[in-house]
Write an enzyme that holds these catalytic residues in place. Sequence first.
Site, short mmCIF file in Angstrom:
data_model
loop_
_atom_site.label_atom_id
_atom_site.label_comp_id
_atom_site.label_asym_id
_atom_site.label_seq_id
_atom_site.Cartn_x
_atom_site.Cartn_y
_atom_site.Cartn_z
N ASP A 412 1.35 0.87 4.23
CA ASP A 412 1.34 -0.50 3.72
C ASP A 412 0.38 -1.36 4.55
O ASP A 412 -0.12 -0.93 5.59
CB ASP A 412 2.77 -1.07 3.79
CG ASP A 412 2.91 -2.39 3.07
OD1 ASP A 412 2.10 -2.66 2.17
OD2 ASP A 412 3.84 -3.15 3.41
N GLU A 415 -5.05 -3.36 3.88
CA GLU A 415 -6.24 -3.94 3.21
C GLU A 415 -7.34 -4.35 4.19
O GLU A 415 -8.50 -4.40 3.76
CB GLU A 415 -5.82 -5.17 2.39
CG GLU A 415 -4.95 -4.84 1.21
CD GLU A 415 -3.51 -4.48 1.57
OE1 GLU A 415 -3.02 -4.97 2.60
OE2 GLU A 415 -2.90 -3.70 0.83
N ASP A 487 3.08 -6.20 -4.33
CA ASP A 487 4.19 -7.15 -4.37
C ASP A 487 4.24 -7.93 -5.68
O ASP A 487 3.82 -9.08 -5.77
CB ASP A 487 4.09 -8.11 -3.18
CG ASP A 487 4.25 -7.36 -1.86
OD1 ASP A 487 4.77 -6.21 -1.89
OD2 ASP A 487 3.86 -7.90 -0.82
C1 GLC Z 1 4.81 -5.71 2.06
C2 GLC Z 1 4.97 -4.56 1.07
C3 GLC Z 1 6.41 -4.47 0.62
C4 GLC Z 1 7.30 -4.30 1.84
C5 GLC Z 1 7.09 -5.46 2.82
C6 GLC Z 1 7.85 -5.28 4.12
O1 GLC Z 1 5.03 -6.91 1.41
O2 GLC Z 1 4.11 -4.67 0.00
O3 GLC Z 1 6.60 -3.43 -0.28
O4 GLC Z 1 8.63 -4.23 1.48
O5 GLC Z 1 5.70 -5.57 3.13
O6 GLC Z 1 7.44 -4.15 4.79
#
Ligand code: GLC
Length: 823
Positions: A412, A415, A487
């Site tokens: 995650d 980017e 998200d």
């Molecule tokens: C980001 C991710 C999401 C995750 C959050 C906390 O927003 O896209 O899926 O739950 O971070 O880690």
Amino acid sequence: MSKIYRFYAAILVTFALGIHTMAAQSLNQSLGNLSGFNQTEFGLKGSTPTGTFEVSLYSPSVIRVRIVKNNQHDDFSYSVIAQPKAVKFNLNDGSNKLTLSTDSVQLEITKNPVRFTLLTKDGKIVNQDDAAFGTSWIGDEVTTYKKLQPDEKFIGLGEKTGNLNRRGEGYTNYNTDYFGYPANADMLYVSTPFYIGLHSGLAYGIYMDNTYKSHFNFGASNNRFSSFTAEEGPMDYYLIHHKSVAEIIKSYTDLTGRMNMPPLWSLGYQQCRYSYYPDTEVLTVAKTFRDKKIPSDVIYLDIHYMDEYKIFTWNGQRFPNPDKMLEELKAMGFHVVIIVDPGIKVEEGYEAYEEGLKKDAFVKYPDGTNYTGQVWPGWCYFPDFTNPVARQWWGQSFKGYVDNGIDGFWNDMNEIATWGQRLPELMTFNYEGHPSTTRRARNMYGMQMARSTYEGTRSLLGGKRPFILTRAGFSGVQRYSAVWTGDNLPTDEHMMLGVRLVNSLGLTGIPYTGPDVGGFGGNTSVDLFARWISIGAFTPFFRGHKAINNADAEPWAYGEEVEEISRNYIQLRYNLMPYIYSNFYEASQSGVPVARSLAIYHPFDDRIYQGAYQHQYMFGPNIMVAPVESNKQITKVLLPSGSGWYDLHTGKYFAGNQEIYADCPKNQLPLYIKAGAIIPMQSPVLSAAEKNDGELKIHVYKGEGNSVFTLYEDDGETYEFEQGNFSTRDIRYDAKTKSITLAKPEGKFASKYSKVKLVLVGFEDLSKTAKVGGKKATVAKDNLSYLKAISKFDPIGAAGKVEGIPTQTISFDNSSSEIKVQW
Ligand code: GLC
């Protein structure tokens, strides 16, 4: 000349030069007249006073065009893994144009100025430069302008909002963390500068292999051209022409690679939450799935499993004994996927930080100091995943988690996302020994993180397949990872957008994708969850997720009725697993996605692009899904031409090439089976690995012609298939000779199924005529119990009745030789 004159003259010249230079930099300058060329092994090279170009063949239908203003750009790509090929071609030097022709296409290059036109073998224009602009520069920014054809449509470009047909829209590629993005937002997390153009019955693909920020214009704010722009770097693009969209995707994935077979368990239902903790809660969630008999394979640990969000650690209070928890989950048939973010907390004594420093593995400012940005753990350094040393180190750092028993890794914030969201552009990335700024590396960062995680965990897992999920990526990310669409929000608009994103990613070579089912950022309504979980069951990556500080979001959190609906659709997905797994195999071989926009099959049927129908897609070759908002009870559905269709809920048969109204109460997602379909299924299981009763249920829906489905089997968890330990088996239905044949399986893997049940839908009474292997068969009536299960909650009382279509079954032992059923 006196001194004073010389002085004024010098000022004038400087001034004039200044204006001249300013003008040259700010005005559009296009590739000029041909000054020379020479034929090469793969095509040709040419020059003009403004720049040089190189044309190379990658196949008779794939041509790379690389244009540079000067030679300052290296020719390095993370994305393209193919090499040019010595394809047979002919180069004709005419008075005003060069023509390069292969067995499949012709490329005309006009000489004054140099402009490119791709034609079919018989001379139809497929794709043509704008005659005046062709490829042009404004400063360092380079753009190729293509003549807009009157009926031209544009599809693909991956994770982009907007309509299936992107005509009239423009998009920018610069990987961006965008929480709760509006349903028309640009830019999102993944950049894939590849699209497919369609006009006059002709299809082509264009892939611009350039990772700098890029812009695509499909006739937005102008009616003259489509164009693609890179803010820096070469104009380096691949032109692909084939008769079908599927072949174009195949060629594109010849260039950028295909997904590998994922672990079978990852195709089951996955339950996520920001965040499940402590360990007792994780175990309770898992146990609830089992108690409630809702099939499921995966539970996620979001950021709270770590100690102060520090990667490669555990929070000792919340998870005092991870090995034990993982053992217990394993005993229940669950796998655990953990989140991994690239930010490494700047903290003396913290192992990952110290190791990263020692390896000199972090992203750097040009003065050699490490870039520091803020994310969950506070101030962080970031591994430079474009540096092989950093990739190697990061990948091997998963040893602890792998030893704990973890085999899924969710990449995650790659980017790179940092608080403030203004990643400085001056940093220097290694870029595989081609030092580059953030501008070039940003779009590639997520893909290289996924690569590092994949390569590292694959090497650590002792032959087992890891599951890798990423948020950011670039063309080629499919080689390493599944992608989820970030998200999203709990709205109907987002649910429908999620379908378009998945279908568009599929058109762009990324087959293993899905949105957060239910919508991430906020509470989900009961009806919305019911609809979304049904669509999710027909989405390649199937995961429910919910942000922190929102209500519970597991399938049982929306009341009994929705719990039942969820169970039924999730169960149906598990029943369909032999079909789904075979479709993933096909994607791994040809690049043709699992969720297939109707544009793959009917690109020139204008109706499929209409608002009412643009979400419809084929899940594999035989099941058509017509997604519909949660507040609708009835919806329009387009039944495409070329075959008839069976309503999966009622069994009712419809001729193709018509628009119908379908009931869609919340338990009934409109689903249609193609006449002639062969759909291998299995008996219900609660997890993908659970041993079932060994019966393969091959559903065949009566159709007019011939059809074939290739069943793929392997062990579902190791890479032994790479050594040939798999099997493929063609199942053929021939309406004319009235037969269904299970061909002799190919390959070493012994089938998991000892019995076969043919479930024959829509056929005449076969009880007197059917034979298996020449011997009279016993034909039984079937109650299509999986349909009844879906339709149990039936507010309008229509579902569950199989309207007039008899369903018969014929059972026999499986064997590894050919089995023929005739009637
Ligand atoms: C980001 C991710 C999401 C995750 C959050 C906390 O927003 O896209 O899926 O739950 O971070 O880690």
